[in-house]
Design an enzyme around this catalytic site. Structure first.
Site, short mmCIF file in Angstrom:
data_model
loop_
_atom_site.label_atom_id
_atom_site.label_comp_id
_atom_site.label_asym_id
_atom_site.label_seq_id
_atom_site.Cartn_x
_atom_site.Cartn_y
_atom_site.Cartn_z
N ALA A 151 20.46 -31.40 30.41
CA ALA A 151 19.72 -32.53 30.68
C ALA A 151 18.31 -32.08 29.85
O ALA A 151 17.72 -33.05 28.99
CB ALA A 151 19.43 -32.95 32.02
N TYR A 152 17.77 -31.13 30.17
CA TYR A 152 16.27 -30.47 29.51
C TYR A 152 16.26 -30.92 28.04
O TYR A 152 15.71 -31.35 27.55
CB TYR A 152 16.09 -29.29 29.94
CG TYR A 152 14.68 -28.96 29.62
CD1 TYR A 152 13.66 -29.35 30.45
CD2 TYR A 152 14.16 -28.03 28.50
CE1 TYR A 152 12.30 -29.03 30.13
CE2 TYR A 152 12.88 -27.83 28.25
CZ TYR A 152 11.89 -28.06 29.01
OH TYR A 152 10.67 -27.78 28.65
N ALA A 153 17.42 -30.24 27.39
CA ALA A 153 17.39 -30.33 26.03
C ALA A 153 17.50 -31.74 25.53
O ALA A 153 17.12 -32.09 24.28
CB ALA A 153 18.43 -29.29 25.35
#
Length: 255
Positions: A151-153
């Site tokens: 999710a972060y990337a």
């Protein structure tokens, strides 16, 4: 950069909105911008006091709170020269164990809220005839993800694309849109552990400091920045082209 004394009035008279202003890069940037003459409004998850900075508590993962803040901002502030979409949290899940709740939270915090705030800022800028700036804070994980950072990337990559699209739409109004892509910046405390600093996987042989990103943002927010838009500026000490392995603390998501 040199001492702040040389920059004293760099942002004089500018009204600047910074999200994630109660921690890390946002906190240091809010204080620096205040010292450089800006009228700073900060959004944060915590109610803290920063002298000379107006902090508004907003949970950017909750759309209703974001929309309420936008209505308040239009009525009570009504002007903006620079928006910095900085608010962020780490998220360490792979495709195998991420939950829909975690995915939705990250999309709301790091894509939907920046979109809504950018819409507000651009509308105010156009209405007031301000050739302002929108600056989105991505991360080098958008280009070189760590393990279990789906999710972060994803959202950090999405911010880059959002910035480019905004730049295309807003260029004719003289509004510049830029993405800043920090590398390993230590935000856990004021002092970087010496051992971690020595093991940093950067070409400069140390971790970055929040103030170094804040100085870059100060230039980008200033009237010295007149011809940068629709692009990314990486500030990572050479991490992306270094062949050194990251310290395990970073790989595990602890830093």
């Amino acid at each position: 950069m040199g001492g702040e004394g040389n920059m004293e009035k760099l942002l004089d008279g500018k009204t600047i909105l910074i999200t994630g202003a109660t921690h890390g890069i946002g906190y240091v940037t809010a204080k620096l911008f205040r010292d450089l003459g800006a009228n700073v409004i900060g959004i944060g998850r915590r109610e803290i006091s920063i002298s000379g900075v107006k902090i508004v508590k907003v949970d950017l993962t909750k759309r209703s709170e974001v929309l309420n803040f936008i209505e308040w901002y239009k009525k009570e502030i009504g002007i903006i020269h620079v928006l910095i979409n900085n608010a962020s949290v780490n998220s360490r899940y792979s495709i195998f164990n991420i939950t829909l709740d975690e995915w939705d939270k990250m999309i709301e915090l790091e894509l939907t809220s920046p979109m809504l705030l950018s819409k507000m800022a651009s509308e105010i800028m156009i209405q007031k005839g301000i050739k302002g700036k929108i600056i989105n804070i991505s991360a080098i994980q958008s280009k070189s993800p760590l393990r279990e950072s789906l999710a972060y990337a994803t959202v950090k990559g999405g911010l880059i694309s959002m910035s480019r699209s905004l730049a295309v739409d807003l260029g004719k109004y003289g509004i510049q849109v830029i993405t800043v892509v920090p590398g390993p910046i230590y935000t856990k405390s004021d002092e970087v552990p010496e051992d971690l600093d020595k093991r940093a996987a950067t070409l400069l042989g140390r971790m970055g400091r929040p103030i170094e990103v804040a100085y870059l943002l100060a230039f980008l927010a200033s009237d010295y920045n007149t011809f940068i838009t629709g692009t990314e500026i990486v500030i990572d000490g050479g991490r992306l082209i270094s062949r050194k392995p990251d310290p395990e603390e970073i790989t595990r998501g602890e830093v």
